[in-house]
Scaffold this motif. Sequence first.
Motif, PDB file in Angstrom:
ATOM      1  N   PRO A   1     -51.323 -26.973  40.430  1.00  0.00           N
ATOM      2  CA  PRO A   1     -51.931 -27.873  39.445  1.00  0.00           C
ATOM      3  C   PRO A   1     -50.904 -28.742  38.712  1.00  0.00           C
ATOM      4  O   PRO A   1     -49.871 -28.248  38.270  1.00  0.00           O
ATOM      5  CB  PRO A   1     -52.644 -26.956  38.466  1.00  0.00           C
ATOM      6  CG  PRO A   1     -52.369 -25.572  38.889  1.00  0.00           C
ATOM      7  CD  PRO A   1     -51.511 -25.584  40.105  1.00  0.00           C
ATOM      8  N   TYR A   2     -51.224 -30.010  38.610  1.00  0.00           N
ATOM      9  CA  TYR A   2     -50.372 -30.957  37.889  1.00  0.00           C
ATOM     10  C   TYR A   2     -50.473 -30.661  36.400  1.00  0.00           C
ATOM     11  O   TYR A   2     -51.557 -30.570  35.847  1.00  0.00           O
ATOM     12  CB  TYR A   2     -50.817 -32.380  38.180  1.00  0.00           C
ATOM     13  CG  TYR A   2     -50.050 -33.442  37.431  1.00  0.00           C
ATOM     14  CD1 TYR A   2     -48.726 -33.716  37.744  1.00  0.00           C
ATOM     15  CD2 TYR A   2     -50.651 -34.174  36.418  1.00  0.00           C
ATOM     16  CE1 TYR A   2     -48.016 -34.695  37.060  1.00  0.00           C
ATOM     17  CE2 TYR A   2     -49.956 -35.152  35.731  1.00  0.00           C
ATOM     18  CZ  TYR A   2     -48.637 -35.410  36.062  1.00  0.00           C
ATOM     19  OH  TYR A   2     -47.941 -36.374  35.390  1.00  0.00           O
TER      20      TYR A   2
ATOM     21  N   ALA B   1     -63.880 -34.593  41.789  1.00  0.00           N
ATOM     22  CA  ALA B   1     -65.262 -34.697  41.308  1.00  0.00           C
ATOM     23  C   ALA B   1     -65.880 -33.303  41.265  1.00  0.00           C
ATOM     24  O   ALA B   1     -65.799 -32.554  42.242  1.00  0.00           O
ATOM     25  CB  ALA B   1     -66.074 -35.604  42.222  1.00  0.00           C
ATOM     26  N   HIS B   2     -66.479 -32.972  40.132  1.00  0.00           N
ATOM     27  CA  HIS B   2     -67.187 -31.700  39.974  1.00  0.00           C
ATOM     28  C   HIS B   2     -68.676 -32.001  40.085  1.00  0.00           C
ATOM     29  O   HIS B   2     -69.208 -32.805  39.324  1.00  0.00           O
ATOM     30  CB  HIS B   2     -66.869 -31.060  38.621  1.00  0.00           C
ATOM     31  CG  HIS B   2     -65.410 -30.763  38.458  1.00  0.00           C
ATOM     32  ND1 HIS B   2     -64.815 -29.663  39.016  1.00  0.00           N
ATOM     33  CD2 HIS B   2     -64.434 -31.438  37.818  1.00  0.00           C
ATOM     34  CE1 HIS B   2     -63.526 -29.668  38.718  1.00  0.00           C
ATOM     35  NE2 HIS B   2     -63.274 -30.733  37.992  1.00  0.00           N
ATOM     36  N   HIS B   3     -69.324 -31.361  41.043  1.00  0.00           N
ATOM     37  CA  HIS B   3     -70.753 -31.584  41.268  1.00  0.00           C
ATOM     38  C   HIS B   3     -71.542 -30.391  40.743  1.00  0.00           C
ATOM     39  O   HIS B   3     -71.323 -29.263  41.169  1.00  0.00           O
ATOM     40  CB  HIS B   3     -71.037 -31.772  42.763  1.00  0.00           C
ATOM     41  CG  HIS B   3     -70.277 -32.906  43.364  1.00  0.00           C
ATOM     42  ND1 HIS B   3     -70.578 -34.217  43.104  1.00  0.00           N
ATOM     43  CD2 HIS B   3     -69.206 -32.929  44.191  1.00  0.00           C
ATOM     44  CE1 HIS B   3     -69.747 -35.005  43.770  1.00  0.00           C
ATOM     45  NE2 HIS B   3     -68.896 -34.246  44.435  1.00  0.00           N
TER      46      HIS B   3
ATOM     47  N   PRO C   1     -56.343 -30.561  38.822  1.00  0.00           N
ATOM     48  CA  PRO C   1     -56.328 -31.854  38.128  1.00  0.00           C
ATOM     49  C   PRO C   1     -55.798 -32.958  39.044  1.00  0.00           C
ATOM     50  O   PRO C   1     -55.070 -32.694  40.001  1.00  0.00           O
ATOM     51  CB  PRO C   1     -55.367 -31.621  36.958  1.00  0.00           C
ATOM     52  CG  PRO C   1     -55.150 -30.151  36.878  1.00  0.00           C
ATOM     53  CD  PRO C   1     -55.457 -29.585  38.217  1.00  0.00           C
ATOM     54  N   VAL C   2     -56.158 -34.191  38.750  1.00  0.00           N
ATOM     55  CA  VAL C   2     -55.627 -35.329  39.494  1.00  0.00           C
ATOM     56  C   VAL C   2     -54.103 -35.282  39.417  1.00  0.00           C
ATOM     57  O   VAL C   2     -53.535 -35.013  38.363  1.00  0.00           O
ATOM     58  CB  VAL C   2     -56.168 -36.654  38.906  1.00  0.00           C
ATOM     59  CG1 VAL C   2     -55.455 -37.845  39.503  1.00  0.00           C
ATOM     60  CG2 VAL C   2     -57.665 -36.746  39.139  1.00  0.00           C
ATOM     61  N   GLY C   3     -53.444 -35.504  40.535  1.00  0.00           N
ATOM     62  CA  GLY C   3     -51.992 -35.447  40.602  1.00  0.00           C
ATOM     63  C   GLY C   3     -51.461 -34.119  41.109  1.00  0.00           C
ATOM     64  O   GLY C   3     -50.262 -33.985  41.359  1.00  0.00           O
TER      65      GLY C   3
END
Length: 104
Positions: free
Chosen positions: A16-17, A86-88, A67-69
């Motif tokens: 994780p970033y 994206a969390h669905h 997370p992004v990154g």
Amino acid sequence: MKLPGWLLRHTVTIEPYEGDGAYGPVWGEPAAARALVAETVKHVRDTTGDIVVSTAQVYAGPDLVCPVGSRVILPDGRITRALTVAHHTAPGLPAPESTEVYCE
């Protein structure tokens, strides 16, 4: 309802970033996660709004921390980076909850 476990045929490793430090990006401890990986080329918008190319998509359970990154290590050993996440969810509906990660 979560994404059915029998669909999650791959294992990916997520680092994780956590932000940028004095010497560049900082990543957290690696964690393995069950996922379904599709290695296809798609155009997606990143967090800045730019159109970028995703060469792998990771579908996992709703509890995936990415997370992004974040660095993503795919089943074939390739190291990539999370472009969008994206969390669905669908509370009260019979649809599976999942997390979708588009990778470089």
